[in-house]
Structures are given as structure tokens and as C-alpha cells.
Design an enzyme around this catalytic site. Sequence first.
Site, short mmCIF file in Angstrom:
data_model
loop_
_atom_site.label_atom_id
_atom_site.label_comp_id
_atom_site.label_asym_id
_atom_site.label_seq_id
_atom_site.Cartn_x
_atom_site.Cartn_y
_atom_site.Cartn_z
CB THR A 231 -34.67 13.18 -52.73
OG1 THR A 231 -35.64 13.51 -51.72
CG2 THR A 231 -33.96 14.13 -53.71
CB THR B 220 -32.58 11.19 -46.91
OG1 THR B 220 -33.30 12.29 -47.17
CG2 THR B 220 -31.49 11.00 -48.34
#
Length: 343
Positions: free
Chosen positions: A24, A104
Site C-alpha cells: 500500500t 501489511t
Amino acid sequence: MSSALEAPVGQRELSIDILYTGGTFGMVDHGDGLHPRKGIGEEIATVVREFAAGSGIPVGLRYTELDEVIDSANADHDTARRIAARVRSRLTDHCDGVIVIHGTDTMAYVGARMAFELHDIPVPVMLTGAQIPLGQRGSDARDNLWMALDSIANQPGPGTFIAFGAAVHPAVRASKRSADGYDAFVTLRKYTPPATRALPAAWPGETTSPVGLFTAFPGMDPDLLDVALRIYHGGVVLECYGAGTMPMHGSATVEAVRRAADRGTPVVVITHCDSGSVDLALYRPGRALLDAGALPGGDMTREAALAKLSYLAALNLPSTELRRMLTTNLLGELTDHPHIDEN
């Protein structure tokens, strides 16, 4: 890309390697959902330059990207090993630390495996990323990268860590616990690294026997476990209830584990609870698993247990040595030392 980023004259320069793998942190959305992009070196250099100016710590930066950056959901069984090999290949005598920018979703899994792969390097490795992409409103990318840089500047020794939100977590004890919160990761259980680290070097091959994770649940069909144990013949982490219990289905579950053990497939039992440890001698189901050849995984997290099993499975160790190492605290991934009866 290599550059020296300005800061006050006379202070020792912090030499940092940054490897961007995707996630991200550098994603964009062109109308079809967020996806990773390449070529963000200048943006990262700007953040590092801001850190140098704000902290008064001069930074020498070497930056590189994977040839193909990925959404971390696409990490496969060999992703962590490949990233670790890239980190190791770029280490220099003057490097103070490495930052790996990663997605993540699988950061805790990849970080835990990298901790084993890089157990012998002399500098800290910080994994970091973001919940909101760099440059977007409310992004945590800049703050997380600053934390990783500051952690290396003040890190007392080597090891692999996750720097995210408001804390730095040992990779062998970290787990993602929030899908969207800035403090996405937690340290599960006590982190107690051993006084000495005596792990053998990783096997240099390109492929290894596959390992997997199987979670017990009410109503599970024992045939599912049997299939998993056949597919992941390198070993299976068996995530059980509480102290190490699961549906027995008469003797079907136990026999699946016994057949796997007879084939040489290690089965490591952990608890799905966030605290506590398995004790396979406590309840009858756990005792049955133990008698069938399952190994108690103590208080390892699922991420660390899978990482440890995959790392050790690649070494082609004798069965007795594999069992001993699986149940020994090697990097701080395990605080309990479950007794294994080899007779």
C-alpha cells in the site's frame, strides 16, 4: 540509486539501504482499485531528506526496488526468502541498517521468515509500510518510514523488526491485528531472544518442500486435515484451540496426524489464542496428538511457527535434529521449552 542526504556538518552519516517491494505504501488507484507502482525512489528520497533535516542525522541512502513490485497478498512460499537474499546481497561493511517497504497483509509472515534467513547479519532490518498510500490525505507512510529510520539510528543491535504506527515489534513476535488502524501490528507474548544464536545457514536451493497452516474449527472434516498434511509434506502448523485441543472425530484426526508423522511430515501444534501456550499433556485430545507424533509449538505465533517450520524444512535436517530445533527458542520466537520424549 545512491545519495547522501544533507544534515548538520560533523555528525556521523547514517548509511541506510531501502528496498521497496510494493504494498500500500506506494499504491495508486486508477479506478480499478489500489495497486502497487514502480519508480517511487525520488519520493522516498524526499521523505528521507525530510527525516535528515528534522532529526539532525545525516543519511546516506542506497535505494532499490524489486524487479516486480507486488500487492503483498500475492506473496508466495518463496517471497520472504527472495527478499532476504536481496537484502543480504546488497549488504556492505558500512551499512548501518536495512529498511524493507512491504505490504501489511503478509508483513508479519514475511518478516518472521526473514528473521530466520537473516539471523546472522550484523545490522538491524526494519520492515515498514502503510495503511494509506504515500501522498494521499491521512497517509501514515511518511511517519512509518521516519520511525524505521529513527529505530535504526537508535537500535542497539541486529535483528529483524516491524516498525509501524507507534511501536517497533520483533518480527518473530509480531502479528497484524487491524485492517485499517494506524497501529496495525501488535507484539504477541514476551520476546526473549536467546543468549546465543546458533542456526545453520539456509539451504541454497531455489525450491523447498511446501509447508502450510491449518486452523481447527467446529465441524471440520478430518479429511481436510489429511489432505493438507499430504499437500504440505514439508510440514504443517496446526492451529488448535486453547492449550492444544481440536475435534477428534473418533480417531480420524489422530490417525491423519500419525500417518503424516510416519511419512516424516512434522506437525507443530500452536494455540489460536493471543496469549498462553499449548500444553499437549493437559487434555486428552492434546495427549492423543502428542502420542501420534505432533510437536508442541509452545507459545509461537502462527506467523513465526510457519516461518520457522519453512526455514528448518529447507535444511534437510535429520528428524531428531529437526524436532529439537522446532521446539527450541532460536530467535526469541518461543519462550516455552516443551519437553519432547524421543523414545
